[in-house]
Scaffold this active site. Structure first.
Site, mmCIF file in Angstrom:
data_model
loop_
_atom_site.group_PDB
_atom_site.id
_atom_site.type_symbol
_atom_site.label_atom_id
_atom_site.label_comp_id
_atom_site.label_asym_id
_atom_site.label_seq_id
_atom_site.Cartn_x
_atom_site.Cartn_y
_atom_site.Cartn_z
ATOM 1 N N HIS A 53 0.813 -1.220 0.000
ATOM 2 C CA HIS A 53 0.000 0.000 0.000
ATOM 3 C C HIS A 53 0.853 1.280 0.000
ATOM 4 C CE1 HIS A 53 -2.949 2.999 1.137
ATOM 5 N NE2 HIS A 53 -2.406 3.136 2.315
ATOM 6 N N GLU A 86 0.518 6.006 12.483
ATOM 7 C CA GLU A 86 -0.875 5.611 12.770
ATOM 8 C C GLU A 86 -1.021 4.109 13.018
ATOM 9 O OE1 GLU A 86 -3.853 7.527 10.223
ATOM 10 O OE2 GLU A 86 -4.866 5.599 10.112
ATOM 11 N N ASP A 87 -0.297 3.307 12.277
ATOM 12 C CA ASP A 87 -0.557 1.864 12.303
ATOM 13 C C ASP A 87 0.567 0.989 12.853
ATOM 14 O OD1 ASP A 87 -3.107 2.141 11.288
ATOM 15 O OD2 ASP A 87 -2.478 1.979 9.209
ATOM 16 N N HIS A 103 3.775 6.954 5.335
ATOM 17 C CA HIS A 103 2.584 7.663 5.820
ATOM 18 C C HIS A 103 1.765 6.927 6.870
ATOM 19 C CE1 HIS A 103 0.261 5.164 2.980
ATOM 20 N NE2 HIS A 103 -0.824 5.542 3.632
HETATM 21 ZN ZN ZN Z 1 -2.710 4.638 3.756
#
Ligand code: ZN
Length: 180
Positions: free
Chosen positions: A38, A68-69, A64
């Site tokens: 991704h 967040e992940d 990116h």
């Molecule tokens: Zn993404």
């Protein structure tokens, strides 16, 4: 970030960093594709479809989803890639402490106020996600769930318009696939 680092070396460093951080994650499609596909798709879209050569944007795209992940701090990105790239990643990261519905609305509202570089990454992210939903949808997503995702993505993109005509046209073309 060392000044003498070449753009090629920096890109490869970002890919290696993101690949390591996302190594145990999979996408939601039926075949559970490696997550790293991704962020690489985002950078590839920016460079090879929109002609963007800005190294900070391309590295920001690759990195990116790390804050967040994955277990990645802003400071870690600053130390490895410099303040400008770290800032892009922070700008496109949702606050995961918020409930999902609040977070979704916050992303729409926040998108209007981020930098141009972050908006480019945001556009590529939504393009990549729509393409995945069209070609390799999550097994448990029915037409209604897909439709809601398309509509939410369109609201986010509405707040970053005027950033890049090529990317916005690609996004608009994909919207033709929105379930009725
Ligand atoms: Zn993404």
């Amino acid at each position: 970030m060392k000044q003498e680092t070449s753009n090629t070396a920096l890109i490869l460093n970002a890919i290696a960093f993101a690949a390591h951080k996302h190594k145990d994650q999979r996408r939601k499609d039926v075949e559970a594709s490696p997550y790293i596909n991704h962020p690489i798709a985002l950078a590839n879209c920016l460079a090879n479809e929109a002609g963007i050569e800005d190294i900070e944007v391309l590295c920001g795209a690759i990195l990116h989803d790390t804050i967040e992940d994955t277990q990645t701090s802003e400071q870690e990105l600053i130390d490895a890639f410099g303040i400008n790239i770290a800032k892009i990643v922070v700008e496109v990261s949702d606050d995961k402490s918020l409930p999902k519905a609040v977070r979704k609305q916050a992303q729409i509202d926040h998108a209007a106020h981020i930098s141009v570089n972050a908006k480019l990454v945001k556009l590529a992210d939504k393009i990549s996600n729509l393409r995945d939903i069209i070609a390799f949808p999550p097994a448990n997503w029915d037409a209604e769930r897909k439709r809601l995702y398309f509509e939410w993505a369109a609201m986010v993109v509405a707040n970053v318009r005027g950033t890049n005509a090529t990317l916005e046209a690609i996004f608009d073309g994909l919207m033709a696939n929105k379930p009725a």
